[in-house]
Design an enzyme around this catalytic site. Structure first.
Site, PDB file in Angstrom:
ATOM      1  N   GLN A  81       2.256  -6.419  -3.444  1.00  0.00           N
ATOM      2  CA  GLN A  81       2.634  -6.526  -2.031  1.00  0.00           C
ATOM      3  C   GLN A  81       3.933  -5.736  -1.827  1.00  0.00           C
ATOM      4  OE1 GLN A  81       1.666  -9.820  -3.565  1.00  0.00           O
ATOM      5  NE2 GLN A  81      -0.270  -8.848  -3.133  1.00  0.00           N
TER       6      GLN A  81
ATOM      7  N   LYS B  51       2.093   2.011  -5.227  1.00  0.00           N
ATOM      8  CA  LYS B  51       2.762   1.487  -6.439  1.00  0.00           C
ATOM      9  C   LYS B  51       1.935   1.763  -7.678  1.00  0.00           C
ATOM     10  CE  LYS B  51       2.882  -2.608  -4.484  1.00  0.00           C
ATOM     11  NZ  LYS B  51       2.664  -2.314  -3.068  1.00  0.00           N
TER      12      LYS B  51
ATOM     13  N   ASP C 214       0.812  -1.217   0.000  1.00  0.00           N
ATOM     14  CA  ASP C 214       0.000   0.000   0.000  1.00  0.00           C
ATOM     15  C   ASP C 214       0.847   1.270   0.000  1.00  0.00           C
ATOM     16  OD1 ASP C 214      -2.222  -1.773   0.291  1.00  0.00           O
ATOM     17  OD2 ASP C 214      -1.645  -1.960   2.390  1.00  0.00           O
TER      18      ASP C 214
ATOM     19  N   GLY D 199      -4.110  -4.564  -4.480  1.00  0.00           N
ATOM     20  CA  GLY D 199      -5.119  -3.569  -4.856  1.00  0.00           C
ATOM     21  C   GLY D 199      -4.382  -2.289  -5.197  1.00  0.00           C
ATOM     22  N   HIS D 200      -4.180  -2.041  -6.479  1.00  0.00           N
ATOM     23  CA  HIS D 200      -3.405  -0.872  -6.896  1.00  0.00           C
ATOM     24  C   HIS D 200      -4.361   0.242  -7.335  1.00  0.00           C
ATOM     25  CE1 HIS D 200       0.370  -3.539  -7.642  1.00  0.00           C
ATOM     26  NE2 HIS D 200      -0.047  -3.533  -6.408  1.00  0.00           N
TER      27      HIS D 200
HETATM   28  P1  IMP Z   1      -2.187 -13.105   1.604  1.00  0.00           P
HETATM   29  O1  IMP Z   1      -1.263 -12.476   0.618  1.00  0.00           O
HETATM   30  O2  IMP Z   1      -3.629 -12.896   1.265  1.00  0.00           O
HETATM   31  O3  IMP Z   1      -1.845 -14.544   1.859  1.00  0.00           O
HETATM   32  O4  IMP Z   1      -1.990 -12.348   3.000  1.00  0.00           O
HETATM   33  C1  IMP Z   1      -0.784 -12.459   3.758  1.00  0.00           C
HETATM   34  C2  IMP Z   1      -0.445 -11.135   4.429  1.00  0.00           C
HETATM   35  O5  IMP Z   1      -0.046 -10.197   3.450  1.00  0.00           O
HETATM   36  C3  IMP Z   1      -1.618 -10.485   5.175  1.00  0.00           C
HETATM   37  O6  IMP Z   1      -1.111  -9.830   6.331  1.00  0.00           O
HETATM   38  C4  IMP Z   1      -2.140  -9.459   4.182  1.00  0.00           C
HETATM   39  O7  IMP Z   1      -2.803  -8.381   4.830  1.00  0.00           O
HETATM   40  C5  IMP Z   1      -0.849  -9.015   3.532  1.00  0.00           C
HETATM   41  N1  IMP Z   1      -1.051  -8.535   2.167  1.00  0.00           N
HETATM   42  C6  IMP Z   1      -1.246  -9.273   1.056  1.00  0.00           C
HETATM   43  N2  IMP Z   1      -1.366  -8.500  -0.027  1.00  0.00           N
HETATM   44  C7  IMP Z   1      -1.226  -7.249   0.390  1.00  0.00           C
HETATM   45  C8  IMP Z   1      -1.222  -5.988  -0.277  1.00  0.00           C
HETATM   46  O8  IMP Z   1      -1.367  -5.882  -1.517  1.00  0.00           O
HETATM   47  N3  IMP Z   1      -1.047  -4.889   0.499  1.00  0.00           N
HETATM   48  C9  IMP Z   1      -0.854  -4.973   1.857  1.00  0.00           C
HETATM   49  N4  IMP Z   1      -0.839  -6.126   2.514  1.00  0.00           N
HETATM   50  C10 IMP Z   1      -1.024  -7.253   1.796  1.00  0.00           C
END
Ligand code: IMP
Length: 426
Positions: A223, A16, A13, A40-41
């Site tokens: 991420q 990007k 977040d 989520g971009h």
């Molecule tokens: P997962 O990627 O859904 O398996 O989540 C694993 C961890 O990564 C969790 O703490 C999510 O909140 C975090 N996470 C996954 N994708 C994002 C992102 O795009 N932005 C921020 N946190 C993320």
């Protein structure tokens, strides 16, 4: 610069989407190389807001979008996204290519991800986005993944899918969750074939040819580096290789192809889900960052915790990724806060620590050692050149550059595409 990698350097977040969209004005290709619909971009163009989860952000500027081999593709999410973009006048279907080697997120992966995380105790629960990302990735490494190429062959699809769905159902039942209707799930997957077929191809060849032809390629990380499965705060991470190291396996391009590496960093830090966060600010300043910065998850809607800029973590990320430049976002959100703080080291059980520890328990015990800097006030959104920045901003940027060892080349002063200052140019 023909191949540029832009990735997140904190816990996600960082903005990007905005930076990739801005830099895509010159790009021929914009490529996602890892992650999936957990991303989520967000991009603002004029009064229009776009939230993209799988589609590479550069498509809005006219680049060809490539969803590379390392992405976990949920076709249901992808189709909904394409249709929404089309409704808004962006014809992306013909400009979107999906790697034939990309793993697909099948209908049972999301429910399984949620059931698995809910079954964990407090020590292990990650707080995943529930999009099936970790379970699809685990299946890939268990040799039970289902790739885009498998979808296109009727024989392979029918041979493999029923088995995988039944197996997924047994895993759901073992966790006390509702199994899927196997026939409906199979029919859903089969319905993806028609619209996906024209997009699926060997994208590694497409990209290698593009590099040879000197085309501009922008690689878009999802991420972020502190959620990287190896170098992040394991186990409170996401499942992919989020930094520049993910590019080779996520695209098929050789590592040497990447010539410019840009880390996107927010001027403060946010985190969602569980996991250590040494500079978390639970007082007034943190609340203000959350409100002014509108810090709510794009995918989950969860409020994000906010905290001060962490230069220890940033050094860790810059060194690991060989970062050339920083793109610093949301500096405007800090307007009115005085003093500003930057974490320059940690205090771990009374000892000063200058590096980012592997042990998350140690990281939880780390107390930030702050440097205080004078704040600034006023609206920055109209600033377009370095010389128009208030003194407080200049001092803050200088401190970040000095502490991370990397120059800031781009500064975002507001969410909109044009609210951007190129620092090299002024
Ligand atoms: P997962 O990627 O859904 O398996 O989540 C694993 C961890 O990564 C969790 O703490 C999510 O909140 C975090 N996470 C996954 N994708 C994002 C992102 O795009 N932005 C921020 N946190 C993320």
């Amino acid at each position: 610069m023909p191949v540029t990698c832009v990735f997140g350097s904190q816990w996600g977040d960082e903005g990007k989407g905005k930076v990739v969209d801005f830099l895509s004005a010159r790009a021929d290709f914009c490529v996602r190389y890892q992650g999936g619909s957990n991303a989520g971009h967000t991009i603002y163009v004029g009064d229009q807001r776009y939230a993209l989860r799988l589609t590479p952000s550069g498509v809005l500027q006219g680049a060809t979008g490539v969803i590379g081999t390392g992405v976990l593709v949920d076709p249901k999410v992808l189709l909904a996204e394409i249709e929404k973009l089309e409704e808004r006048g962006h014809e992306v279907r013909t400009r979107l290519k999906v790697s034939d080697r990309a793993q697909l997120v099948l209908p049972f992966h999301g429910p399984l991800d949620r059931a698995l995380d809910a079954s964990r105790n407090d020590v292990w629960r990650v707080g995943t986005t529930g999009r099936g990302i970790s379970t699809a990735m685990a299946d890939k490494h268990l040799y039970e993944g289902f790739r885009a190429a498998d979808l296109l062959s009727d024989r392979v699809r029918s041979e493999r899918l029923r088995y995988l769905i039944e197996r997924g159902n047994r895993r759901l039942e073992a966790l006390g969750a509702e199994p899927l209707n196997a026939e409906e799930a199979e029919a859903e997957v089969a319905s993806w074939v028609k619209w996906m077929r024209p997009m699926v191809r060997d994208t590694s060849r497409l990209l290698l040819d593009a590099v040879q032809a000197g085309r501009e390629i922008l690689l878009e990380g999802a991420q972020a580096a502190l959620l990287d499965v190896d170098f992040g705060t394991y186990p409170f991470v996401s499942t992919s290789t989020c930094g520049v190291a993910g590019v080779a396996v996520g695209t098929g391009l050789p590592p040497r192809a990447v010539v410019r590496i840009i880390a996107v960093a927010k001027a403060y830090v946010t985190r969602v889900g569980k996991g250590p966060f040494p500079t978390r600010e639970t007082g007034e300043a943190g609340k203000r960052m959350g409100q002014t910065g509108n810090e709510f998850g794009t995918v989950t809607g969860r409020p994000r915790d906010c905290g001060w800029f962490d230069a220890v973590a940033m050094r860790h990320v810059c060194r690991l990724n060989g970062v050339d430049e920083l793109a610093l976002t949301k500096i405007d959100v800090l307007s009115g806060l005085d003093p500003l703080r930057i974490c320059v080291a940690y205090d771990l059980d009374g000892k000063r620590l200058e590096h980012f520890p592997a042990d998350v328990d140690a990281l939880r015990r780390c107390r930030p050692v702050f440097r205080e800097l004078p704040g600034f006030a006023g609206d920055l959104s109209a600033v377009r050149s370095r010389r128009d920045l208030p003194e407080g901003v200049v001092g803050y940027l200088r401190a970040i550059e000095e502490l991370s060892g990397v120059p800031i080349s781009l500064l975002s002063v507001g969410p909109e595409r044009t609210e951007t200052v190129l620092l090299g140019d002024s």
